[in-house]
Motif scaffolding. Structure first.
Motif, PDB file in Angstrom:
ATOM      1  N   THR A   1       0.851  -1.200   0.000  1.00  0.00           N
ATOM      2  CA  THR A   1       0.000   0.000   0.000  1.00  0.00           C
ATOM      3  C   THR A   1       0.883   1.245   0.000  1.00  0.00           C
ATOM      4  OG1 THR A   1      -0.122  -0.051   2.428  1.00  0.00           O
ATOM      5  CG2 THR A   1      -1.872  -1.183   1.210  1.00  0.00           C
ATOM      6  N   PRO A   2       1.694   1.434  -1.037  1.00  0.00           N
ATOM      7  CA  PRO A   2       2.675   2.538  -1.022  1.00  0.00           C
ATOM      8  C   PRO A   2       2.048   3.925  -0.998  1.00  0.00           C
ATOM      9  CG  PRO A   2       2.550   1.531  -3.193  1.00  0.00           C
ATOM     10  CD  PRO A   2       1.754   0.661  -2.281  1.00  0.00           C
ATOM     11  N   ASP A   3       0.822   4.062  -1.501  1.00  0.00           N
ATOM     12  CA  ASP A   3       0.182   5.377  -1.558  1.00  0.00           C
ATOM     13  C   ASP A   3      -0.792   5.626  -0.415  1.00  0.00           C
ATOM     14  OD1 ASP A   3       1.522   5.854  -3.985  1.00  0.00           O
ATOM     15  OD2 ASP A   3      -0.036   4.769  -5.097  1.00  0.00           O
ATOM     16  N   ASP A   4      -0.849   4.700   0.514  1.00  0.00           N
ATOM     17  CA  ASP A   4      -1.779   4.802   1.633  1.00  0.00           C
ATOM     18  C   ASP A   4      -1.041   5.381   2.846  1.00  0.00           C
ATOM     19  OD1 ASP A   4      -3.483   4.384   3.807  1.00  0.00           O
ATOM     20  OD2 ASP A   4      -4.274   2.508   2.994  1.00  0.00           O
ATOM     21  N   PRO A   5      -1.578   6.426   3.486  1.00  0.00           N
ATOM     22  CA  PRO A   5      -0.919   6.959   4.695  1.00  0.00           C
ATOM     23  C   PRO A   5      -0.721   5.904   5.778  1.00  0.00           C
ATOM     24  CG  PRO A   5      -2.645   8.452   3.941  1.00  0.00           C
ATOM     25  CD  PRO A   5      -2.769   7.208   3.110  1.00  0.00           C
ATOM     26  N   ASN A   6      -1.660   4.942   5.860  1.00  0.00           N
ATOM     27  CA  ASN A   6      -1.490   3.870   6.841  1.00  0.00           C
ATOM     28  C   ASN A   6      -0.270   3.014   6.518  1.00  0.00           C
ATOM     29  OD1 ASN A   6      -3.696   4.580   8.394  1.00  0.00           O
ATOM     30  ND2 ASN A   6      -5.116   3.302   7.225  1.00  0.00           N
ATOM     31  N   GLY A   7      -0.013   2.825   5.217  1.00  0.00           N
ATOM     32  CA  GLY A   7       1.164   2.074   4.808  1.00  0.00           C
ATOM     33  C   GLY A   7       2.447   2.773   5.206  1.00  0.00           C
ATOM     34  N   GLN A   8       2.483   4.097   5.063  1.00  0.00           N
ATOM     35  CA  GLN A   8       3.660   4.853   5.478  1.00  0.00           C
ATOM     36  C   GLN A   8       3.845   4.792   6.981  1.00  0.00           C
ATOM     37  OE1 GLN A   8       6.035   6.359   3.452  1.00  0.00           O
ATOM     38  NE2 GLN A   8       7.090   6.435   5.433  1.00  0.00           N
ATOM     39  N   GLN A   9       2.729   4.834   7.712  1.00  0.00           N
ATOM     40  CA  GLN A   9       2.817   4.733   9.168  1.00  0.00           C
ATOM     41  C   GLN A   9       3.354   3.367   9.590  1.00  0.00           C
ATOM     42  OE1 GLN A   9      -0.930   5.211  11.250  1.00  0.00           O
ATOM     43  NE2 GLN A   9       0.097   6.044  13.064  1.00  0.00           N
ATOM     44  N   ALA A  10       2.894   2.315   8.921  1.00  0.00           N
ATOM     45  CA  ALA A  10       3.393   0.969   9.205  1.00  0.00           C
ATOM     46  C   ALA A  10       4.892   0.889   8.949  1.00  0.00           C
ATOM     47  CB  ALA A  10       2.649  -0.059   8.368  1.00  0.00           C
ATOM     48  N   LEU A  11       5.344   1.490   7.839  1.00  0.00           N
ATOM     49  CA  LEU A  11       6.770   1.472   7.525  1.00  0.00           C
ATOM     50  C   LEU A  11       7.571   2.243   8.565  1.00  0.00           C
ATOM     51  CD1 LEU A  11       8.963   0.629   5.503  1.00  0.00           C
ATOM     52  CD2 LEU A  11       8.567   2.791   4.297  1.00  0.00           C
ATOM     53  N   ASP A  12       7.062   3.383   8.993  1.00  0.00           N
ATOM     54  CA  ASP A  12       7.770   4.184   9.996  1.00  0.00           C
ATOM     55  C   ASP A  12       7.949   3.405  11.299  1.00  0.00           C
ATOM     56  OD1 ASP A  12       7.879   6.262   8.198  1.00  0.00           O
ATOM     57  OD2 ASP A  12       6.180   7.359   9.050  1.00  0.00           O
ATOM     58  N   VAL A  13       6.889   2.717  11.734  1.00  0.00           N
ATOM     59  CA  VAL A  13       6.963   1.934  12.971  1.00  0.00           C
ATOM     60  C   VAL A  13       7.981   0.805  12.827  1.00  0.00           C
ATOM     61  CG1 VAL A  13       5.671   0.321  14.430  1.00  0.00           C
ATOM     62  CG2 VAL A  13       4.646   2.509  13.774  1.00  0.00           C
ATOM     63  N   ALA A  14       7.944   0.102  11.697  1.00  0.00           N
ATOM     64  CA  ALA A  14       8.868  -1.015  11.481  1.00  0.00           C
ATOM     65  C   ALA A  14      10.307  -0.530  11.409  1.00  0.00           C
ATOM     66  CB  ALA A  14       8.491  -1.760  10.210  1.00  0.00           C
ATOM     67  N   VAL A  15      10.556   0.527  10.655  1.00  0.00           N
ATOM     68  CA  VAL A  15      11.921   1.034  10.479  1.00  0.00           C
ATOM     69  C   VAL A  15      12.480   1.538  11.808  1.00  0.00           C
ATOM     70  CG1 VAL A  15      13.245   2.930   9.465  1.00  0.00           C
ATOM     71  CG2 VAL A  15      11.751   1.536   8.026  1.00  0.00           C
ATOM     72  N   PHE A  16      11.666   2.256  12.572  1.00  0.00           N
ATOM     73  CA  PHE A  16      12.123   2.752  13.873  1.00  0.00           C
ATOM     74  C   PHE A  16      12.499   1.587  14.783  1.00  0.00           C
ATOM     75  CE2 PHE A  16      11.402   4.242  18.239  1.00  0.00           C
ATOM     76  CZ  PHE A  16      12.202   5.374  18.252  1.00  0.00           C
ATOM     77  N   THR A  17      11.647   0.560  14.824  1.00  0.00           N
ATOM     78  CA  THR A  17      11.927  -0.599  15.677  1.00  0.00           C
ATOM     79  C   THR A  17      13.159  -1.355  15.208  1.00  0.00           C
ATOM     80  OG1 THR A  17       9.591  -0.821  16.273  1.00  0.00           O
ATOM     81  CG2 THR A  17      10.968  -2.765  16.537  1.00  0.00           C
ATOM     82  N   LEU A  18      13.303  -1.545  13.914  1.00  0.00           N
ATOM     83  CA  LEU A  18      14.471  -2.253  13.390  1.00  0.00           C
ATOM     84  C   LEU A  18      15.760  -1.502  13.726  1.00  0.00           C
ATOM     85  CD1 LEU A  18      13.021  -3.321   9.917  1.00  0.00           C
ATOM     86  CD2 LEU A  18      13.654  -4.859  11.786  1.00  0.00           C
ATOM     87  N   ASN A  19      15.726  -0.184  13.644  1.00  0.00           N
ATOM     88  CA  ASN A  19      16.904   0.600  14.015  1.00  0.00           C
ATOM     89  C   ASN A  19      17.231   0.447  15.492  1.00  0.00           C
ATOM     90  OD1 ASN A  19      18.434   2.285  12.054  1.00  0.00           O
ATOM     91  ND2 ASN A  19      16.389   2.947  11.433  1.00  0.00           N
ATOM     92  N   ARG A  20      16.210   0.527  16.331  1.00  0.00           N
ATOM     93  CA  ARG A  20      16.448   0.421  17.774  1.00  0.00           C
ATOM     94  C   ARG A  20      16.993  -0.961  18.143  1.00  0.00           C
ATOM     95  NH1 ARG A  20      16.966   4.931  20.616  1.00  0.00           N
ATOM     96  NH2 ARG A  20      16.173   3.904  22.494  1.00  0.00           N
ATOM     97  N   MET A  21      16.463  -1.997  17.511  1.00  0.00           N
ATOM     98  CA  MET A  21      16.949  -3.346  17.804  1.00  0.00           C
ATOM     99  C   MET A  21      18.402  -3.506  17.378  1.00  0.00           C
ATOM    100  SD  MET A  21      13.751  -5.950  17.078  1.00  0.00           S
ATOM    101  CE  MET A  21      13.852  -5.775  15.300  1.00  0.00           C
TER     102      MET A  21
END
Length: 654
Positions: A265-285
């Motif tokens: 869902t690249p054009d969906d704001p929810n998709g961007q939010q999902a990516l932000d959460v995943a990327v932030f968590t992956l960085n922290r881990m």
């Protein structure tokens, strides 16, 4: 409602039957001590019976006279009229080692267990569905579960008491194992018939409550996406990443859902939010102590929410899943750091866990936590004082600043909260100079660490975990183009076929280089099918392309024969029930692994697309319908199903 009331009544009855020894001990301390003293004469031991896995073999020397899980133990329990004392854990379980030291080698406690019970040791990695079967009882009766699992069973296998870790002695808040054992012995002697009857009735009712009674319409992919994303956002920690505010674990199935949802869902704001959460968590881990900052690879979990206090066990299935997560994140974001993390993880697995027979061993475990006072000696911990003594001042300064220990009063696990460029600015150094100093310092500290006692390797090779690693290596080849990844994937897949398959049926594991014996379980089959399908797609236009597809179809057919519920659809977890007359369970939830039924459904859909045979799609649809009632409950625990439903919809559009 009647069945729920009956369960509550039975639980109250069992509580009345099994508890209250604290009062008895308080009123009769001399009698209790005298009773225990009479039991110090030990029985003959049967240590040689504990064979097959490193976990079982580590208990050979216990004072408890363990028997392995199997018919022989239950036949003995029936013959002697004693309950089973079942202890289930795995080689990497810290609290099992604590309980082994405190209780299983305590002469008094060991004699209590040996005299009044049939002690049975179970390796959870060898029989995970047996462990799950009894964990469901512990969860239902205590509200929590964990390892080591401690369950007491009737000679027919029905549980009537359960918990996890027990200290040897009473505390202000709970009874110790001595108290529990004496109480259970008294209750069994006085009320055996009631216990056996109540245990059977209660357990059957509990299982009935967890068995779907109807088939359900498939949830729309959009609805499952919404439910799963909402649940993930509700538990997301915006300061530290992850989805827990106490202990932190990667939760790979949920992170994969977020990445795949963002990709679809690249054009969906929810998709961007999902990516932000995943990327932030992956960085922290990756920047926290969950990742071994010197040697690569990920630990199983951390004891805190800041990812700073890891439990020092590197599990193969964790390495495979983390490599795939970071590769997928790199593919979506083009962040080179994610690629570096993934490749370091694979390098760790190939360097430290790969055996000469090309199978990966299941774990590397630090056993230096046997005594809680020896943490300063741990392989993975460093203090500023240790670094300052080992390195020149200019190198020690950069190392301590970059790895987050400059202000640590005690030895600590290393973290990298910021890139080296930021550390250089903070120290007033040129980035190039800081990088060069850090490279020199890291090499010296690695050499220092190599002089310490190395973590123990769990020498068993698990089928499902090796298949996951094959898929991770294939993914690395597909995204990086490096042929060495595909070459290793094929070598390991060949080893799986030659060592861990018997008559087209995967076996569970191989311990060291001994012949594999234990029957495989559903995750072994489905992960192997996935691995062979991945190899088929990665080796197009080569001699082996069609061979891998044929191998996948053979294992899928074997899974259908062994596990498929012909009456109600769906896959059971095991080929045979634990005991005659006991049900086989179908599980829909994710654990630290994607759910096996969900993975099986995706395999069926992939086979449908590759072969054009509608029978595969029909079986996938039947499976989804059968497990529908479970899938819609607790969506965060069913993230793999949400991913599956969306992928299924996309496949049918193409």
């Amino acid at each position: 409602m009647r069945s729920l009331s009956l369960i509550k009544f039975l639980l109250l009855t069992m509580t009345a039957v099994l508890v209250a020894v604290g009062v008895w001990m308080w009123k009769n301390p001399e009698h209790a001590a005298g009773k225990a003293a009479e039991l110090l004469k030990m029985q003959p031991r049967t240590w040689a019976a504990l064979e097959g896995t490193p976990h079982l073999e580590s208990h050979r020397g216990d004072l408890v006279n363990w028997m392995p899980w199997g018919a022989q133990a239950f036949e003995r329990a029936k013959r002697e009229g004693k309950p089973i004392f079942l202890s289930s854990a795995f080689a990497a379980c810290h609290w099992n080692r604590v309980m082994q030291r405190e209780s299983f080698n305590n002469p008094l406690i060991a004699q209590l267990i040996n005299s009044y019970f049939i002690p049975v040791k179970l390796d959870r990695d060898e029989y995970p569905y047996t462990d799950f079967f009894y964990q469901s009882f512990v969860q239902a009766t205590t509200g929590k579960s964990g390892w080591p699992m401690t369950v007491v069973l009737t000679p027919d296998g029905y549980p009537f008491f359960g918990g996890s870790y027990f200290p040897p002695n009473d505390s202000f808040s709970s009874n110790g194992l001595k108290t529990v054992l004496l109480d259970l012995q008294q209750r069994w002697a006085k009320h055996r018939a009631l216990i056996e009857r109540s245990a059977k009735e209660m357990f059957e009712l509990m299982l009935a409550q967890n068995t779907p009674s109807r088939r359900a319409a498939l949830e729309l992919p959009e609805a499952m996406d919404y439910l799963t994303l909402t649940a993930a956002l509700k538990t997301f920690d915006p300061q530290e990443g992850g989805f827990s505010h106490v202990m932190q674990a990667p939760q790979a199935p949920l992170l994969l859902f977020l990445l795949e949802y963002a990709a679809d869902t690249p054009d969906d704001p929810n998709g961007q939010q999902a990516l932000d959460v995943a990327v932030f968590t992956l960085n922290r881990m990756a920047r926290g102590a969950l990742q071994d900052q010197l040697g690569g690879g990920f630990f199983f979990y951390t004891l805190d929410r800041q990812w700073k206090r890891p439990y020092f066990a590197k599990i193969l299935r964790t390495q495979a899943q983390m490599a795939m997560l970071y590769l997928r994140a790199w593919e979506l974001t083009q962040d080179e750091y994610f690629k570096q993390v993934a490749e370091r993880t694979l390098a760790y697995a190939c360097n430290e866990l790969l055996a000469p027979n090309q199978l990966f061993r299941s774990a590397q475990i630090s056993l230096l936590s046997r005594d809680d006072n020896t943490e300063e000696d741990s392989y993975y911990l460093f203090s500023p004082q240790q670094i300052n003594q080992a390195l020149p001042p200019e190198l020690a300064r950069v190392f301590c600043a970059q790895f987050g220990i400059e202000d640590s009063p005690l030895p600590a696990a290393l973290v990298q909260p910021e890139p080296i460029e930021q550390t250089a600015r903070r120290l007033g150094l040129e980035p190039a100079q800081a990088r060069a100093d850090l490279q020199k310092a890291t090499a010296l500290v690695i050499a220092l660490r190599d002089k310490r006692p190395k973590p123990t390797r769990d020498e068993k090779a698990e089928t499902g975990s090796n298949a996951l690693m094959v898929s991770a290596l294939v993914m690395a080849y597909r995204l990086t183009g490096k042929p060495e990844y595909l070459e290793q994937a094929e070598r390991t897949a060949d080893a799986l076929q030659s060592i861990l398959i018997s008559g087209n049926k995967p076996l569970r594991l191989q311990s060291r280089d001994d012949p594999a014996k234990t029957r495989g379980i559903l995750p072994d089959y489905v992960c192997m099918v996935t691995a062979f399908l991945d190899l088929h797609e990665a080796t197009q236009n080569t001699q082996r392309t069609e061979d891998w597809l044929a191998d996948a179809k053979k294992i899928q057919h074997a899974a259908d024969e062994c596990f498929w519920d012909r009456a109600n659809a769906g896959y059971f977890g095991v080929e045979r029930p634990i005991f005659d007359g006991f049900p086989r369970m179908k599980v829909a939830t994710d654990t630290d692994l994607p759910n096996a039924n969900a993975v099986a459904t995706m395999n069926l859909l992939r086979l449908w697309k590759l072969t054009g045979q509608n029978s595969y799609r029909d079986k996938a649809d039947a499976l989804l319908g059968a497990l529908g009632p479970q899938i819609t409950q607790a969506p965060q625990s069913h993230a793999t199903w949400a991913t599956l439903l969306r992928k299924r919809a996309l496949m049918e559009q193409n």
